[in-house]
Design a protein around this motif. Structure first.
Motif, PDB file in Angstrom:
ATOM      1  N   TRP A  72       0.846  -1.187   0.000  1.00  0.00           N
ATOM      2  CA  TRP A  72       0.000   0.000   0.000  1.00  0.00           C
ATOM      3  C   TRP A  72       0.883   1.239   0.000  1.00  0.00           C
ATOM      4  O   TRP A  72       2.026   1.205   0.442  1.00  0.00           O
TER       5      TRP A  72
ATOM      6  N   ILE B  68      -4.946   6.476   1.174  1.00  0.00           N
ATOM      7  CA  ILE B  68      -3.968   5.405   0.967  1.00  0.00           C
ATOM      8  C   ILE B  68      -4.577   4.411  -0.010  1.00  0.00           C
ATOM      9  O   ILE B  68      -5.752   4.054   0.097  1.00  0.00           O
TER      10      ILE B  68
ATOM     11  N   ILE C 145      -3.256   0.509   8.562  1.00  0.00           N
ATOM     12  CA  ILE C 145      -3.435   1.666   7.683  1.00  0.00           C
ATOM     13  C   ILE C 145      -4.227   2.762   8.389  1.00  0.00           C
ATOM     14  O   ILE C 145      -3.921   3.946   8.261  1.00  0.00           O
TER      15      ILE C 145
ATOM     16  N   ILE D  65      -9.488   4.789   2.150  1.00  0.00           N
ATOM     17  CA  ILE D  65      -8.641   3.677   1.746  1.00  0.00           C
ATOM     18  C   ILE D  65      -9.204   3.195   0.418  1.00  0.00           C
ATOM     19  O   ILE D  65     -10.392   2.902   0.310  1.00  0.00           O
TER      20      ILE D  65
END
Length: 89
Positions: free
Chosen positions: A13, A21, A49, A58
């Motif tokens: 990622w 992200i 994350i 995300i």
């Protein structure tokens, strides 16, 4: 991702912006699929994350012809209240 010290898949990622992200790669070795490993790994990755300050989104891309990926990601959105933007490639 490792299971009992053996590599069984991987994640990659990257921060696209300060608020987003993108999960670029998420793969589980075919010999370890359908055993819950990918789901557990994705939940752990999402928890990591989400530690990013200022994060609002995300993003994960998947092939719309892959119903397993689509259903897995959709179920995690409701389970974890994460922000997964579905982008069809």
């Amino acid at each position: 991702m490792c299971l009992d010290g053996k590599p069984v898949g991987f994640f990659m990622w990257v921060p696209e912006t300060k608020r987003r992200i993108s999960i670029w790669r998420f793969m589980v070795d075919q010999n370890y699929q359908y055993k819950g490993i990918g789901r557990k790994a994705l939940l752990l990755a999402l928890d990591e994350i989400k530690q990013t300050g200022g994060l609002e989104e995300i993003e994960i891309c998947y092939n719309p012809n892959n119903p397993v990926a689509k259903d897995s990601y959709a179920s995690l959105v409701s389970l974890k209240s994460v922000w997964i933007k579905k982008i069809f490639t």
